[in-house]
Design a protein around this motif. Structure first.
Motif, short mmCIF file in Angstrom:
data_model
loop_
_atom_site.label_atom_id
_atom_site.label_comp_id
_atom_site.label_asym_id
_atom_site.label_seq_id
_atom_site.Cartn_x
_atom_site.Cartn_y
_atom_site.Cartn_z
N PRO A 73 21.97 -53.99 33.98
CA PRO A 73 22.93 -53.85 32.89
C PRO A 73 22.28 -53.99 31.51
O PRO A 73 21.45 -54.87 31.30
N HIS A 74 22.68 -53.11 30.60
CA HIS A 74 22.18 -53.11 29.23
C HIS A 74 23.27 -52.56 28.31
O HIS A 74 24.15 -51.82 28.75
N PRO A 75 23.23 -52.89 27.02
CA PRO A 75 24.33 -52.54 26.11
C PRO A 75 24.06 -51.27 25.31
O PRO A 75 22.92 -50.82 25.16
N HIS A 76 25.14 -50.69 24.77
CA HIS A 76 25.06 -49.59 23.82
C HIS A 76 26.16 -49.75 22.77
O HIS A 76 27.22 -50.31 23.05
N ILE A 77 25.90 -49.23 21.57
CA ILE A 77 26.95 -49.07 20.56
C ILE A 77 26.74 -47.71 19.87
O ILE A 77 25.62 -47.17 19.86
N GLY A 78 27.81 -47.16 19.31
CA GLY A 78 27.72 -46.03 18.38
C GLY A 78 27.38 -44.69 18.96
O GLY A 78 27.15 -43.74 18.21
N LEU A 79 27.37 -44.58 20.28
CA LEU A 79 26.93 -43.33 20.91
C LEU A 79 27.76 -43.03 22.14
O LEU A 79 28.57 -43.84 22.58
N ALA A 141 25.28 -39.07 19.08
CA ALA A 141 25.74 -39.98 18.03
C ALA A 141 27.19 -39.68 17.73
O ALA A 141 27.57 -38.52 17.53
N LEU A 142 28.03 -40.71 17.72
CA LEU A 142 29.43 -40.50 17.41
C LEU A 142 29.62 -40.33 15.90
O LEU A 142 28.90 -40.93 15.11
N PRO A 143 30.59 -39.51 15.49
CA PRO A 143 30.88 -39.41 14.05
C PRO A 143 31.24 -40.78 13.48
O PRO A 143 31.70 -41.67 14.20
N THR A 144 31.06 -40.94 12.18
CA THR A 144 31.26 -42.24 11.54
C THR A 144 32.64 -42.82 11.85
O THR A 144 32.76 -44.03 12.13
N GLN A 145 33.67 -41.99 11.86
CA GLN A 145 35.03 -42.50 12.08
C GLN A 145 35.25 -42.94 13.52
O GLN A 145 36.23 -43.64 13.82
N ASP A 146 34.33 -42.59 14.43
CA ASP A 146 34.49 -42.93 15.84
C ASP A 146 33.44 -43.91 16.35
O ASP A 146 33.52 -44.34 17.50
N GLU A 147 32.44 -44.27 15.53
CA GLU A 147 31.33 -45.03 16.08
C GLU A 147 31.69 -46.47 16.46
O GLU A 147 30.96 -47.12 17.21
N VAL A 148 32.84 -46.97 15.99
CA VAL A 148 33.31 -48.28 16.43
C VAL A 148 34.65 -48.16 17.17
O VAL A 148 35.46 -49.09 17.18
N CYS A 149 34.85 -47.02 17.81
CA CYS A 149 36.07 -46.81 18.60
C CYS A 149 36.02 -47.67 19.86
O CYS A 149 34.99 -48.25 20.21
N ASP A 150 37.14 -47.76 20.56
CA ASP A 150 37.16 -48.45 21.83
C ASP A 150 36.26 -47.72 22.82
O ASP A 150 36.26 -46.48 22.86
N PRO A 151 35.49 -48.44 23.63
CA PRO A 151 34.65 -47.77 24.63
C PRO A 151 35.53 -47.06 25.66
O PRO A 151 36.68 -47.43 25.90
N ALA A 152 34.96 -46.02 26.28
CA ALA A 152 35.70 -45.23 27.26
C ALA A 152 34.73 -44.59 28.24
O ALA A 152 33.53 -44.49 27.96
N PRO A 259 25.47 -31.42 12.83
CA PRO A 259 24.95 -32.77 12.61
C PRO A 259 26.05 -33.71 12.14
O PRO A 259 27.00 -33.28 11.48
N VAL A 260 25.90 -35.00 12.48
CA VAL A 260 26.90 -35.99 12.09
C VAL A 260 26.42 -36.89 10.97
O VAL A 260 27.13 -37.81 10.56
N GLY A 261 25.23 -36.65 10.46
CA GLY A 261 24.69 -37.47 9.38
C GLY A 261 23.60 -38.40 9.87
O GLY A 261 23.35 -38.53 11.07
N LYS A 262 22.94 -39.08 8.95
CA LYS A 262 21.82 -39.95 9.28
C LYS A 262 22.25 -41.08 10.19
O LYS A 262 23.30 -41.69 10.00
N ASP A 273 25.10 -47.54 9.98
CA ASP A 273 24.91 -48.74 9.16
C ASP A 273 24.02 -49.72 9.93
O ASP A 273 24.36 -50.12 11.05
N LYS A 274 22.89 -50.10 9.36
CA LYS A 274 21.96 -50.99 10.04
C LYS A 274 22.61 -52.33 10.41
O LYS A 274 22.21 -52.96 11.40
N SER A 275 23.60 -52.76 9.63
CA SER A 275 24.22 -54.06 9.92
C SER A 275 24.94 -54.05 11.26
O SER A 275 25.03 -55.09 11.93
N LEU A 276 25.45 -52.90 11.69
CA LEU A 276 26.10 -52.79 13.00
C LEU A 276 25.08 -53.03 14.11
O LEU A 276 25.39 -53.67 15.13
N ILE A 277 23.87 -52.52 13.92
CA ILE A 277 22.81 -52.71 14.91
C ILE A 277 22.38 -54.17 14.96
O ILE A 277 22.22 -54.75 16.04
N GLU A 278 22.19 -54.78 13.80
CA GLU A 278 21.78 -56.18 13.77
C GLU A 278 22.82 -57.08 14.43
O GLU A 278 22.48 -58.02 15.15
N GLN A 279 24.09 -56.78 14.19
CA GLN A 279 25.15 -57.57 14.82
C GLN A 279 25.15 -57.39 16.33
O GLN A 279 25.32 -58.36 17.09
#
Length: 305
Positions: A73-79, A141-152, A259-262, A273-279
């Motif tokens: 098991p390993h984690p992911h965010i934003g993708l 990479a999820l679009p900015t408006q979806d990158e902190v959506c509920d996992p599915a 593209p969805v942006g940097k 946002d780098k802060s999301l990764i650090e958290q």
């Protein structure tokens, strides 16, 4: 298997004399203990293609009885992860309680959003006999408006994926719309993922999208007077009317879209946002991500690099 490593090297050729073909990438093989992985994206010369930020080719690999793939098991965010097999079988489990066997032709989509944990293993029944594994693993990479959506979690059986014959070439539209057919696989932005199997001598016109790449899984192609060998990835500029010719029997994958942006990437985390990764890193170390039911004992620690 899908963990982002900073150690893989690439060969990168800038295509000269052709404005439509920008780059040709050749990944280096990485032995992960019994099987090889080729990581083509990301690389310094090309961080993404449309929304795609990660492209791994695993195998083909042969395992003796008692051996197999066991990714803890390993984690992911934003993708969103996409798993697609040509051969073999894998068992997906995640912290939502999903437990799904993946077989060739299926399209497996896991949306990490604000955070998910998963493991990639093989059923014990499979490992009792010799077996082979061969497939692709990709990250969107999820679009900015979806990158902190509920996992599915979404899984589409092989028979749910539309097929079409283009100039005699069988094509499967795994994600997106092309060649007059639309895939049922969920998308968050303009996304394209296609598989085609060409016989030697056949030609295929590529679809038009904002950004497009072609990966030669097996075989050999030519495009715009440039040879593409097995495991090459061609990165195209936006254009239309580009055709490829199979110089041998060839299986290819096309990826692309808008593209969805940097995006920043660190280990298994992707964010605008780098802060999301650090958290996320702090949360994983503190044990604050959810557990994977039926796979709670092991986990992959945060790398120290």
């Amino acid at each position: 298997m899908s963990n982002l490593s900073k150690s893989l090297e690439h060969e990168c050729t800038v295509a000269s004399g052709c404005s439509a073909l920008k780059l040709v990438l050749t990944p280096k093989d990485k032995d992960l203990g019994g099987f090889k992985v080729r990581r083509t994206l990301p690389v310094r010369a090309c961080r993404s293609v449309g929304p795609w930020v990660f492209f791994d080719h695993m195998g083909p690999a042969h395992f003796n009885a008692g051996q197999g793939i066991d990714v803890r098991p390993h984690p992911h965010i934003g993708l969103a992860t996409v798993t697609y097999l040509f051969e073999g079988e894998m068992l997906h489990r995640d912290s939502l309680g999903s437990e799904q066997t993946i077989v060739p032709g299926d399209t497996n989509l896991m949306v990490a959003g604000r955070g998910i944990v998963h493991s990639e293993r093989q059923r014990e029944e499979i490992k009792t006999a010799p077996q082979d594994i061969h497939g692709l693993q990709l990250w969107l990479a999820l679009p900015t408006q979806d990158e902190v959506c509920d996992p599915a979690f979404y899984h589409y059986a092989s028979g749910d994926i539309p097929s079409v014959t283009v100039n005699g070439v069988p094509v499967r539209v795994l994600i997106g719309t092309a060649y007059g057919v639309a895939s049922p696989v969920k998308t968050f932005s303009e996304t394209l993922y296609i598989e085609a199997r060409m016989q030697a001598g056949q030609t295929l016109e590529l679809p038009t999208t904002d950004e497009l790449a072609l990966y030669v899984v097996t075989g050999r192609l030519s495009v715009l007077d440039k040879a593409l060998e097995q495991h090459n990835m061609a990165i195209f500029a936006k254009g239309s009317g580009i055709s490829v010719k199979a110089e041998a029997d060839t299986t290819l994958a096309l990826i692309g879209g808008a593209p969805v942006g940097k995006r920043y990437m660190d280990w298994n985390f992707v964010a605008s946002d780098k802060s999301l990764i650090e958290q996320a890193k702090q949360d994983w170390q503190a044990g604050q991500f959810p557990k994977v039911p039926n796979d709670e004992v092991e986990s992959i620690p945060l790398p120290e690099w």
